[in-house]
Design a protein around this motif. Structure first.
Motif, PDB file in Angstrom:
ATOM      1  N   ARG A  66      -5.301   3.248  -8.585  1.00 46.58           N
ATOM      2  CA  ARG A  66      -4.634   2.256  -7.340  1.00 46.58           C
ATOM      3  C   ARG A  66      -5.606   1.190  -7.554  1.00 46.58           C
ATOM      4  O   ARG A  66      -4.853  -0.080  -7.279  1.00 46.58           O
ATOM      5  N   THR A  95       0.840  -1.231   0.014  1.00 41.60           N
ATOM      6  CA  THR A  95      -0.177   0.034   0.011  1.00 41.60           C
ATOM      7  C   THR A  95       0.852   1.343   0.137  1.00 41.60           C
ATOM      8  O   THR A  95       0.416   2.235  -0.514  1.00 41.60           O
ATOM      9  N   GLU A 110      -7.740   7.081  -7.340  1.00 40.07           N
ATOM     10  CA  GLU A 110      -8.310   5.626  -6.876  1.00 40.07           C
ATOM     11  C   GLU A 110      -8.575   4.701  -7.799  1.00 40.07           C
ATOM     12  O   GLU A 110      -8.337   3.486  -7.835  1.00 40.07           O
ATOM     13  N   TYR A 135      -3.578  -1.096  -9.962  1.00 40.13           N
ATOM     14  CA  TYR A 135      -2.388  -1.402  -9.269  1.00 40.13           C
ATOM     15  C   TYR A 135      -2.573  -2.529  -8.677  1.00 40.13           C
ATOM     16  O   TYR A 135      -1.841  -3.652  -8.780  1.00 40.13           O
ATOM     17  N   GLU A 136      -3.478  -2.504  -7.935  1.00 43.96           N
ATOM     18  CA  GLU A 136      -4.039  -3.739  -6.782  1.00 43.96           C
ATOM     19  C   GLU A 136      -4.487  -4.852  -7.660  1.00 43.96           C
ATOM     20  O   GLU A 136      -3.989  -6.006  -7.316  1.00 43.96           O
ATOM     21  N   LEU A 152      -0.718   6.113  -7.461  1.00 41.08           N
ATOM     22  CA  LEU A 152      -1.360   5.630  -6.240  1.00 41.08           C
ATOM     23  C   LEU A 152      -2.469   6.553  -5.469  1.00 41.08           C
ATOM     24  O   LEU A 152      -3.298   6.172  -4.790  1.00 41.08           O
ATOM     25  N   SER A 153      -2.339   7.790  -5.933  1.00 35.82           N
ATOM     26  CA  SER A 153      -3.368   8.494  -5.425  1.00 35.82           C
ATOM     27  C   SER A 153      -4.590   8.902  -6.093  1.00 35.82           C
ATOM     28  O   SER A 153      -5.645   9.444  -5.632  1.00 35.82           O
TER      29      SER A 153
END
Length: 600
Positions: A413, A389, A410, A416-417, A407-408
């Motif tokens: 991110r 994270t 949403e 990415y996850e 990553l800022s």
């Protein structure tokens, strides 16, 4: 009037020519493949160990070893798998790793070979530059190779790579990892164009923080191509976008970078943009859009040490998990405050090592070691549970604006996850890594045993293949940690500790008795074209004997056989020619048929 037999004779001649074109020409030494980039299959054959024989004046070689940090170019002749290239440039390569080897008793330096330095028309099957990496700081000898393999599996443009056994003036230097240089040839091969701007950031500006609108202020961005047109680059615009919340999709390939950071995080590769050193990556700007290219993974799999050390960035941060860290559930997770620590410079004197690559009784010196994180404890908690994270080390996420901008967001991110989950379930798995390590065990063990300059032992190499302290076990536990972190089952508490940077003492000499293959090895898992017969043979004293795998006597360059180990590959032009010829043949036969029916 043309007689039928004449027409049939013409058809027979056409058929014969077609057979010759399709079946004979590729096997008579005439290169039917467009060899512009054929080095990928010929030089970097991952199922064989390429032989690299270097011929250089003895005084030049001695001077290069004596003054390695000068990186002075020397002229040499190189024979690669029997193909001889004369008048190439060769030098030592590396930075902190080079200084560390200089400070030791070893002279096993990484090398860079420039095939076109003296003649810009010269290449090795299209390859202009070759790096021979010495596997410094990696007892497994596999971290960099496997990392590149996984980056490829993730769909990222990745330098070609394979293992190479090197000799200099007939004397063995040992097993190195050959890696393609990221240069104009790489760009043309992977992007279809090399007209853009290639950057290798390392220094001021390599964190990609905005400084000013003057690109000259970014002295560490390392522009490698198109220097004369730097004013046309969108580098400053890209920095403004990622630092100030602009439209980053206009300037960066978001999907590619998310895949890169997902894999880099999973591999715990912290001698990178995500660590204190903020380097070991390339950026390529093509039509104003930036792509990222992976580079230098000998310290992946947590080899750099979570928390890291280096110059220029404040130690601390909020993601490190030392070996004694408390891993907490969401209910009791707390946020630690960042602590300030003084800047640290990389120490030059880090270890002393005996000649011949055998380790000393005590490999630690002054709190550091030559491996700079090369630890017998591959399974440290700090690496296994490295945060996904907040995937930075020794600094804050805000200190790395490119990653922070991704990553800022949403949406980014979440993607990415998703990529992290894909990595953990498909690529960084025990099964996938074990298939690679077992193949490498068969391919490399005898070469490792024969290597006279190796930094570590054959025993340490074999320990990495399977078992409780192996790369497959690391993959198993790391991927499990990633999935738990993504699900919220595991929360990694922030830490300012450097983690496990030490290395236990080594007291074995690496001597191998009997068959050094790992327990449970299954040769059936190897690819069909894998050729274990190329491995060198040894006598009872452990000395290499007989002939080199590629046909030449051990320690002597192969001569004359320039197409050795070269697969016959027919390019699309040849295929199209064959199809056209076949079409003409069919049309001609149809014409004959019609001709005969008309009774002429």
């Amino acid at each position: 009037m043309i007689k039928t037999r004449v027409v049939y004779l013409c058809m027979a001649i056409l058929l014969l020519l077609f057979v010759v074109l399709y079946a004979v020409l590729p096997n008579v030494g005439i290169e039917t493949k467009n060899t512009e980039f054929s080095y990928e299959n010929i030089v970097f054959n991952e199922n064989k160990v390429t032989t690299v024989d270097i011929e250089i004046a003895e005084e030049d070689w001695a001077d290069m070893l004596e003054n390695a940090t000068d990186k002075e170019l020397k002229q040499a002749n190189i024979t690669v798998n029997g193909k001889r290239i004369e008048s190439v440039a060769i030098r030592t390569k590396g930075s902190s790793s080079l200084n560390s080897v200089v400070s030791s008793d070893s002279d096993r330096y990484s090398l860079k070979i420039d095939f076109d330095y003296y003649d810009d028309t010269q290449s090795l099957y299209g390859l202009k530059k070759l790096n021979l990496n010495n596997n410094f700081s990696d007892t497994t000898l596999m971290r960099e190779y496997i990392s590149y393999e996984l980056m490829e599996q993730m769909g990222l443009p990745t330098p070609a790579h394979s293992y190479m056994y090197v000799t200099v003036n007939g004397e063995d230097r040992g097993l190195f990892l050959g890696v393609e240089a990221v240069d104009e040839t790489f760009l043309a091969n992977n992007y279809g164009s090399n007209n853009g701007f290639l950057f290798k950031p390392d220094g001021i500006g390599s964190d990609l923080k905005y400084i000013s609108d003057d690109i000259a202020d970014y002295t560490g961005i390392g522009l490698k191509t198109n220097e004369g047109n730097v004013d046309q680059s969108k580098f400053i615009d890209m920095l403004k976008a990622i630092n100030n919340g602009g439209d980053i999709e206009k300037y960066i390939d978001v999907d590619e970078m998310l895949r890169y950071f997902a894999m880099n995080t999973a591999l715990v590769s912290l001698d990178s943009y995500q660590g204190t050193m903020k380097h070991n990556y390339y950026l390529y700007e093509d039509n104003g859009v930036f792509s990222i290219i992976p580079w230098d993974y000998n310290m992946s799999f947590g080899g750099f040490g979570v928390g890291g050390f280096g110059g220029g960035d404040r130690m601390g941060g909020n993601n490190q998990v030392p070996a004694n860290a408390n891993i907490k559930t969401p209910e009791d997770a707390k946020t630690n405050e960042q602590s300030d620590k003084p800047d640290m410079e990389f120490p030059n004197n880090v270890v002393q090592q005996q000649q011949g690559g055998q380790p000393n009784g005590n490999r630690n010196q002054g709190g550091f070691n030559m491996a700079m994180g090369m630890s017998g404890d591959l399974m440290s908690d700090s690496a296994i549970n490295f945060s996904v994270t907040t995937p930075v080390s020794g600094i804050t996420l805000e200190d790395r604006p490119l990653l922070n901008a991704l990553l800022s967001n949403e949406e980014y991110r979440t993607k990415y996850e998703d990529y992290l989950e894909e990595v953990a379930t498909n690529y960084l798995t025990e099964e996938n890594i074990q298939s690679i390590t077992k193949k490498l065990a068969v391919l490399l063990t005898t070469y490792v045993e024969a290597d006279p300059t190796k930094f570590s032992t054959t025993v340490q190499f074999l320990e990495a293949i399977e078992g409780g302290n192996s790369l497959p076990e690391f993959a198993k536990q790391r991927s499990a940690s990633i999935l738990k972190q993504l699900s919220g089952e595991l929360v990694v508490e922030a830490s300012t500790s450097q983690g496990n940077m030490g290395m236990p003492n080594a007291n074995d000499n690496g001597d191998m008795n009997g068959n050094p293959m790992p327990d449970g090895f299954d040769p059936s898992q190897l690819p069909e074209d894998f050729d274990p017969s190329q491995a060198p043979q040894f006598n009872q004293d452990g000395n290499m004997q007989g002939k080199r795998p590629n046909g030449g006597p051990m320690g002597m360059p192969n001569q004359g056989n320039e197409q050795l180990n070269q697969a016959t590959v027919i390019d699309k032009n040849t295929v199209l020619t064959a199809i056209a010829s076949l079409a003409i043949l069919l049309i001609a036969l149809f014409a004959v048929f019609k001709f005969k029916r008309r009774g002429r």
